[in-house]
Design a protein around this motif. Sequence first.
Motif, PDB file in Angstrom:
ATOM      1  N   VAL A 119       0.856  -1.015  -0.099  1.00  0.00           N
ATOM      2  CA  VAL A 119       0.098   0.045   0.090  1.00  0.00           C
ATOM      3  C   VAL A 119       0.808   1.155   0.006  1.00  0.00           C
ATOM      4  CG1 VAL A 119      -1.549   1.306   1.367  1.00  0.00           C
ATOM      5  CG2 VAL A 119      -1.818  -1.048   1.147  1.00  0.00           C
ATOM      6  N   SER A 120       0.541   2.302  -0.857  1.00  0.00           N
ATOM      7  CA  SER A 120       1.402   3.355  -0.989  1.00  0.00           C
ATOM      8  C   SER A 120       0.339   4.423  -0.606  1.00  0.00           C
ATOM      9  CB  SER A 120       1.828   3.606  -2.351  1.00  0.00           C
ATOM     10  OG  SER A 120       2.479   5.030  -2.468  1.00  0.00           O
ATOM     11  N   LEU A 121       0.853   5.413   0.363  1.00  0.00           N
ATOM     12  CA  LEU A 121       0.168   6.652   0.770  1.00  0.00           C
ATOM     13  C   LEU A 121       0.869   7.817   1.090  1.00  0.00           C
ATOM     14  CD1 LEU A 121      -2.835   7.256   1.802  1.00  0.00           C
ATOM     15  CD2 LEU A 121      -1.688   6.662   4.024  1.00  0.00           C
ATOM     16  N   ASN A 122       0.152   8.991   0.370  1.00  0.00           N
ATOM     17  CA  ASN A 122       0.907  10.147   0.934  1.00  0.00           C
ATOM     18  C   ASN A 122       0.251  10.830   2.147  1.00  0.00           C
ATOM     19  OD1 ASN A 122       1.002  13.408   1.026  1.00  0.00           O
ATOM     20  ND2 ASN A 122       2.165  12.947  -0.999  1.00  0.00           N
ATOM     21  N   CYS A 123       0.953  11.199   3.228  1.00  0.00           N
ATOM     22  CA  CYS A 123       0.475  11.308   4.416  1.00  0.00           C
ATOM     23  C   CYS A 123      -0.112  12.933   4.560  1.00  0.00           C
ATOM     24  CB  CYS A 123       1.602  10.895   5.592  1.00  0.00           C
ATOM     25  SG  CYS A 123       1.887   9.133   5.337  1.00  0.00           S
ATOM     26  N   ALA A 124      -0.087  13.458   3.552  1.00  0.00           N
ATOM     27  CA  ALA A 124      -0.473  14.840   3.682  1.00  0.00           C
ATOM     28  C   ALA A 124       0.192  15.795   4.722  1.00  0.00           C
ATOM     29  CB  ALA A 124      -1.935  14.938   3.915  1.00  0.00           C
ATOM     30  N   GLY A 125       1.426  15.718   4.391  1.00  0.00           N
ATOM     31  CA  GLY A 125       2.243  16.722   5.045  1.00  0.00           C
ATOM     32  C   GLY A 125       2.728  16.083   6.757  1.00  0.00           C
ATOM     33  N   ALA A 130      -3.562  10.450   8.968  1.00  0.00           N
ATOM     34  CA  ALA A 130      -3.248  10.011   7.501  1.00  0.00           C
ATOM     35  C   ALA A 130      -2.701   9.006   7.182  1.00  0.00           C
ATOM     36  CB  ALA A 130      -3.100  11.259   6.540  1.00  0.00           C
ATOM     37  N   ALA A 131      -1.572   8.714   7.869  1.00  0.00           N
ATOM     38  CA  ALA A 131      -0.965   7.618   7.688  1.00  0.00           C
ATOM     39  C   ALA A 131      -1.725   6.247   8.209  1.00  0.00           C
ATOM     40  CB  ALA A 131       0.262   7.685   8.549  1.00  0.00           C
ATOM     41  N   GLN A 145       4.815   8.382   1.787  1.00  0.00           N
ATOM     42  CA  GLN A 145       5.386   9.834   1.226  1.00  0.00           C
ATOM     43  C   GLN A 145       4.914  10.918   2.127  1.00  0.00           C
ATOM     44  OE1 GLN A 145       3.283   8.027  -1.563  1.00  0.00           O
ATOM     45  NE2 GLN A 145       4.949   6.693  -0.896  1.00  0.00           N
ATOM     46  N   GLU A 146       5.623  12.022   2.132  1.00  0.00           N
ATOM     47  CA  GLU A 146       5.337  13.148   3.236  1.00  0.00           C
ATOM     48  C   GLU A 146       5.265  12.435   4.406  1.00  0.00           C
ATOM     49  OE1 GLU A 146       3.245  16.589   2.076  1.00  0.00           O
ATOM     50  OE2 GLU A 146       2.731  15.734   0.129  1.00  0.00           O
ATOM     51  N   SER A 147       6.164  11.619   4.717  1.00  0.00           N
ATOM     52  CA  SER A 147       6.221  10.536   5.972  1.00  0.00           C
ATOM     53  C   SER A 147       6.073  11.407   7.211  1.00  0.00           C
ATOM     54  CB  SER A 147       7.517   9.766   5.966  1.00  0.00           C
ATOM     55  OG  SER A 147       7.674   9.131   6.927  1.00  0.00           O
ATOM     56  N   PRO A 148       5.500  10.852   8.131  1.00  0.00           N
ATOM     57  CA  PRO A 148       5.401  11.442   9.605  1.00  0.00           C
ATOM     58  C   PRO A 148       6.921  11.370  10.152  1.00  0.00           C
ATOM     59  CG  PRO A 148       3.582   9.848   9.431  1.00  0.00           C
ATOM     60  CD  PRO A 148       4.382   9.585   8.173  1.00  0.00           C
ATOM     61  N   ALA A 149       6.911  11.823  11.195  1.00  0.00           N
ATOM     62  CA  ALA A 149       8.150  11.933  12.144  1.00  0.00           C
ATOM     63  C   ALA A 149       8.654  10.418  12.326  1.00  0.00           C
ATOM     64  CB  ALA A 149       8.286  12.599  13.380  1.00  0.00           C
ATOM     65  N   ARG A 150      10.038  10.380  12.565  1.00  0.00           N
ATOM     66  CA  ARG A 150      10.453   9.036  12.740  1.00  0.00           C
ATOM     67  C   ARG A 150       9.844   8.056  14.006  1.00  0.00           C
ATOM     68  NH1 ARG A 150      15.540   6.284  11.742  1.00  0.00           N
ATOM     69  NH2 ARG A 150      15.756   4.854  13.587  1.00  0.00           N
ATOM     70  N   LYS A 151       9.598   8.792  15.035  1.00  0.00           N
ATOM     71  CA  LYS A 151       8.940   8.073  16.291  1.00  0.00           C
ATOM     72  C   LYS A 151       7.407   7.649  15.785  1.00  0.00           C
ATOM     73  CE  LYS A 151       8.662   6.715  20.496  1.00  0.00           C
ATOM     74  NZ  LYS A 151       9.733   5.539  20.917  1.00  0.00           N
ATOM     75  N   GLU A 152       6.624   8.624  15.165  1.00  0.00           N
ATOM     76  CA  GLU A 152       5.392   8.385  14.853  1.00  0.00           C
ATOM     77  C   GLU A 152       5.414   7.175  13.820  1.00  0.00           C
ATOM     78  OE1 GLU A 152       3.023  12.337  15.230  1.00  0.00           O
ATOM     79  OE2 GLU A 152       3.961  12.283  13.257  1.00  0.00           O
ATOM     80  N   VAL A 153       6.354   6.990  12.774  1.00  0.00           N
ATOM     81  CA  VAL A 153       6.426   5.937  11.924  1.00  0.00           C
ATOM     82  C   VAL A 153       6.588   4.445  12.601  1.00  0.00           C
ATOM     83  CG1 VAL A 153       7.881   4.860   9.958  1.00  0.00           C
ATOM     84  CG2 VAL A 153       7.218   7.297   9.991  1.00  0.00           C
TER      85      VAL A 153
END
Length: 316
Positions: A119-125, A130-131, A145-153
């Motif tokens: 699954v590919s997703l642009n996380c809207a900034g 959104a992610a 893409q437009e990935s959240p911060a490292r900790k949130e990922v």
Amino acid sequence: MRYLLEQVDSGAVKYSIGARVSFVLSLVVLLFVCSAFLIEPDSLAFVTAWPVWTWSFIGFVLSVASWRSRRRAALSLCIVWFVWTAVAAEEPRSVFRMRSCPNAEWHAAMERGGGFRVVSLNCAGGSFLAASEVARYKPDIVLFQESPARKEVEVLARKLFGSRCSFVWGIDASVISRWPAERVAMPRTLLPYCAMARVTLPSRKRVDCVSVRLAPPVFRLDPWRLDCWKAYAADRRNRRKQVAAIMNYLRSKDAGAPLVVGGDMNSPGGDAALSDFQGMLRDAFNEAGRGFCNTVLNDYPVLRFDQVWICNKLKA
């Protein structure tokens, strides 16, 4: 009485001229648009930046405007516009493509440990909310893409796949996986818009996954100015250079592992900016996509910017 008849005749002549002009304009637009989509020169990138059906709508309106004066010709032109739209636009093909999903072959591959869902997703900034939407699609590998911060990922990876999850975080793009994954080093010039991970499937086979976000597109609505056409041409060339840089690296790095490249291409499906993908990769949606294909914009999607490309070793 004679004066009134002359006025009526004059009006009829004017309408007839207007209808002929509308018919000719519709024909000219048809030839112009067909050339733009079939040949795809950069100089006409403004045309292909818009959905096929937007031009078809203009053509239909012009054809209908000539209906009363040239009925048969107008009807023939409307039919040609309809056929062109059905052939050139992605939406009719994807909506009417009949195929069960996932099918028996995919289930069999999953049982062997060789099947996986991407699954590919642009996380809207960088929006964590959104992610989090990817969860409902039950992915095995996620390309952000437009990935959240490292900790949130990391939090999202654990939420999706538990403690055995893996993730590769990047400046803009990230990859998270249900199975073990390791970062693949990329040139510094690619890091602002790419991230690459090597995922080990349950079958012990490895798959290289690249998450990409190409340069955002130009948006202008002043085609009467030459600068507008030049801006769209330069915009396409810029993304083509990015794609070429990615593919040059992947060809030099080829380790024999199957390859998945997906993300926000910021170009419509089939756009000439993505031509360098072809040969080594295939657009998975063209092979197996079904349903309404567009992804941009969220509320009223009109273009398919978000795409997943796969190598010949994989089947969609």
